[in-house]
Write a protein that holds these residues in place. Structure first.
Motif, PDB file in Angstrom:
ATOM      1  N   ASP A   1       9.010  20.792  -4.937  1.00 16.84           N
ATOM      2  CA  ASP A   1       9.059  21.241  -6.317  1.00 16.84           C
ATOM      3  C   ASP A   1       8.113  22.475  -6.272  1.00 16.84           C
ATOM      4  OD1 ASP A   1       5.977  20.599  -6.973  1.00 16.84           O
ATOM      5  OD2 ASP A   1       6.999  18.487  -6.799  1.00 16.84           O
ATOM      6  N   LYS A   2       8.141  22.959  -7.667  1.00 20.91           N
ATOM      7  CA  LYS A   2       7.365  24.242  -7.638  1.00 20.91           C
ATOM      8  C   LYS A   2       5.678  24.086  -8.071  1.00 20.91           C
ATOM      9  CE  LYS A   2      11.228  27.142  -8.177  1.00 20.91           C
ATOM     10  NZ  LYS A   2      12.075  28.143  -8.997  1.00 20.91           N
ATOM     11  N   SER A   3       5.275  22.897  -8.104  1.00 19.47           N
ATOM     12  CA  SER A   3       4.155  22.578  -8.425  1.00 19.47           C
ATOM     13  C   SER A   3       3.188  22.946  -7.252  1.00 19.47           C
ATOM     14  CB  SER A   3       3.737  21.484  -8.900  1.00 19.47           C
ATOM     15  OG  SER A   3       2.258  20.987  -8.915  1.00 19.47           O
ATOM     16  N   VAL A   4       1.964  23.447  -7.446  1.00 18.51           N
ATOM     17  CA  VAL A   4       1.068  23.928  -6.088  1.00 18.51           C
ATOM     18  C   VAL A   4       0.039  22.782  -6.260  1.00 18.51           C
ATOM     19  CG1 VAL A   4       1.419  26.436  -6.190  1.00 18.51           C
ATOM     20  CG2 VAL A   4      -0.491  25.243  -7.430  1.00 18.51           C
ATOM     21  N   LYS A   5      -0.013  22.183  -7.052  1.00 17.37           N
ATOM     22  CA  LYS A   5      -1.211  20.916  -6.828  1.00 17.37           C
ATOM     23  C   LYS A   5      -0.403  19.881  -6.014  1.00 17.37           C
ATOM     24  CE  LYS A   5      -3.858  17.653  -9.336  1.00 17.37           C
ATOM     25  NZ  LYS A   5      -4.117  16.795 -10.677  1.00 17.37           N
ATOM     26  N   LEU A   6      -1.463  19.646  -4.811  1.00 14.63           N
ATOM     27  CA  LEU A   6      -1.021  18.412  -3.927  1.00 14.63           C
ATOM     28  C   LEU A   6      -1.237  17.097  -4.300  1.00 14.63           C
ATOM     29  CD1 LEU A   6      -2.065  20.686  -0.547  1.00 14.63           C
ATOM     30  CD2 LEU A   6       0.257  20.321  -1.590  1.00 14.63           C
ATOM     31  N   PRO A   7      -0.270  16.168  -3.935  1.00 15.38           N
ATOM     32  CA  PRO A   7      -0.865  14.828  -4.294  1.00 15.38           C
ATOM     33  C   PRO A   7      -1.647  14.114  -3.266  1.00 15.38           C
ATOM     34  CG  PRO A   7       1.099  14.768  -3.077  1.00 15.38           C
ATOM     35  CD  PRO A   7       0.785  16.391  -3.173  1.00 15.38           C
ATOM     36  N   GLY A   8      -2.413  13.136  -3.811  1.00 16.84           N
ATOM     37  CA  GLY A   8      -3.145  12.577  -2.861  1.00 16.84           C
ATOM     38  C   GLY A   8      -3.392  10.936  -3.265  1.00 16.84           C
ATOM     39  N   LEU A   9      -3.549  10.035  -2.499  1.00 15.17           N
ATOM     40  CA  LEU A   9      -3.750   8.769  -2.773  1.00 15.17           C
ATOM     41  C   LEU A   9      -4.917   8.464  -3.476  1.00 15.17           C
ATOM     42  CD1 LEU A   9      -3.331   7.115   0.920  1.00 15.17           C
ATOM     43  CD2 LEU A   9      -1.680   7.200  -1.123  1.00 15.17           C
ATOM     44  N   ARG A  10      -4.698   7.325  -4.363  1.00 19.49           N
ATOM     45  CA  ARG A  10      -5.920   7.012  -5.302  1.00 19.49           C
ATOM     46  C   ARG A  10      -5.624   5.640  -5.555  1.00 19.49           C
ATOM     47  NH1 ARG A  10      -4.776   6.617 -11.228  1.00 19.49           N
ATOM     48  NH2 ARG A  10      -2.630   6.998 -11.407  1.00 19.49           N
ATOM     49  N   GLU A  11      -6.850   4.871  -5.607  1.00 23.80           N
ATOM     50  CA  GLU A  11      -6.714   3.668  -5.978  1.00 23.80           C
ATOM     51  C   GLU A  11      -6.721   3.382  -7.482  1.00 23.80           C
ATOM     52  OE1 GLU A  11      -6.928   0.951  -3.934  1.00 23.80           O
ATOM     53  OE2 GLU A  11      -6.789   2.414  -2.114  1.00 23.80           O
ATOM     54  N   PRO A  12      -5.541   2.888  -7.737  1.00 21.05           N
ATOM     55  CA  PRO A  12      -5.284   2.639  -9.361  1.00 21.05           C
ATOM     56  C   PRO A  12      -6.205   1.071  -9.487  1.00 21.05           C
ATOM     57  CG  PRO A  12      -3.402   2.087  -8.467  1.00 21.05           C
ATOM     58  CD  PRO A  12      -4.619   2.534  -7.332  1.00 21.05           C
ATOM     59  N   ASP A  13      -7.007   1.261 -11.011  1.00 20.60           N
ATOM     60  CA  ASP A  13      -7.656   0.062 -11.186  1.00 20.60           C
ATOM     61  C   ASP A  13      -6.476  -1.019 -11.654  1.00 20.60           C
ATOM     62  OD1 ASP A  13      -7.239  -0.364 -14.094  1.00 20.60           O
ATOM     63  OD2 ASP A  13      -8.996   1.001 -14.555  1.00 20.60           O
ATOM     64  N   GLY A  14      -6.695  -2.243 -11.722  1.00 19.94           N
ATOM     65  CA  GLY A  14      -5.751  -3.346 -12.022  1.00 19.94           C
ATOM     66  C   GLY A  14      -5.005  -3.092 -13.293  1.00 19.94           C
ATOM     67  N   GLU A  15      -5.657  -2.420 -14.206  1.00 24.57           N
ATOM     68  CA  GLU A  15      -5.014  -2.169 -15.498  1.00 24.57           C
ATOM     69  C   GLU A  15      -3.903  -0.992 -15.603  1.00 24.57           C
ATOM     70  OE1 GLU A  15      -5.653  -4.315 -18.112  1.00 24.57           O
ATOM     71  OE2 GLU A  15      -6.765  -5.462 -16.608  1.00 24.57           O
ATOM     72  N   ASP A  16      -4.117  -0.121 -14.639  1.00 22.32           N
ATOM     73  CA  ASP A  16      -3.152   1.152 -14.508  1.00 22.32           C
ATOM     74  C   ASP A  16      -1.715   0.582 -14.241  1.00 22.32           C
ATOM     75  OD1 ASP A  16      -5.232   2.661 -14.941  1.00 22.32           O
ATOM     76  OD2 ASP A  16      -5.095   3.331 -12.663  1.00 22.32           O
TER      77      ASP A  16
END
Length: 142
Positions: free
Chosen positions: A86-101
């Motif tokens: 895609d054309k977004s330059v922001k790279l993804p990263g793993l994150r720990e969602p909290d239980g409510e996400d």
């Protein structure tokens, strides 16, 4: 339009440009299922469909362009690489969602299913990819 290209493995790679809409995940899943069936790697169909769904969903949610490009390649025997550009330059990263996400677990799922995954910056965007390995092939699965 699906594009087929030759790869060093002798197996074709498949790519398709899709609109950046949620419904494109279904088309991407079909592309993955067809590719793995052609290569005799049907055992990777369900994991591949989940992985491409998550990658397309992220691109739909975060990229700000009209289209995305989905690719399915076979870099080695028993191995399949799925990518979304895609054309977004922001790279993804793993994150720990909290239980409510309600969201935020997609890349954790991808990391759990893939033998490797990552994101490659491009001059105008990025490619997020994941590799799946067939059981009993090149190292015996994940």
């Amino acid at each position: 339009m699906i594009v087929t290209t030759s790869r060093p493995t002798g197996s074709p790679g498949y790519t398709e440009t899709l609109p950046r809409i949620p419904e494109s995940a279904a088309t991407a899943r079909r592309l993955v299922r067809v590719a793995v069936a052609v290569w005799g790697l049907e055992e990777l169909a369900e994991d591949g469909a989940l992985v491409v769904s998550e990658l397309v969903s992220n691109a739909v949610r975060y990229a700000r362009c009209r289209s995305i490009r989905v690719s399915v390649a076979r870099p080695g025997a028993g191995r399949v690489r799925i990518g979304v550009v895609d054309k977004s330059v922001k790279l993804p990263g793993l994150r720990e969602p909290d239980g409510e996400d309600a969201s935020g677990r997609g890349l954790l799922l991808v990391a759990g299913l893939a033998v490797a995954w990552g994101a490659d910056p491009l001059p105008w965007g990025k490619r997020v990819w994941a590799e799946l390995q067939g059981k009993g092939q090149d190292g015996g699965g994940r």
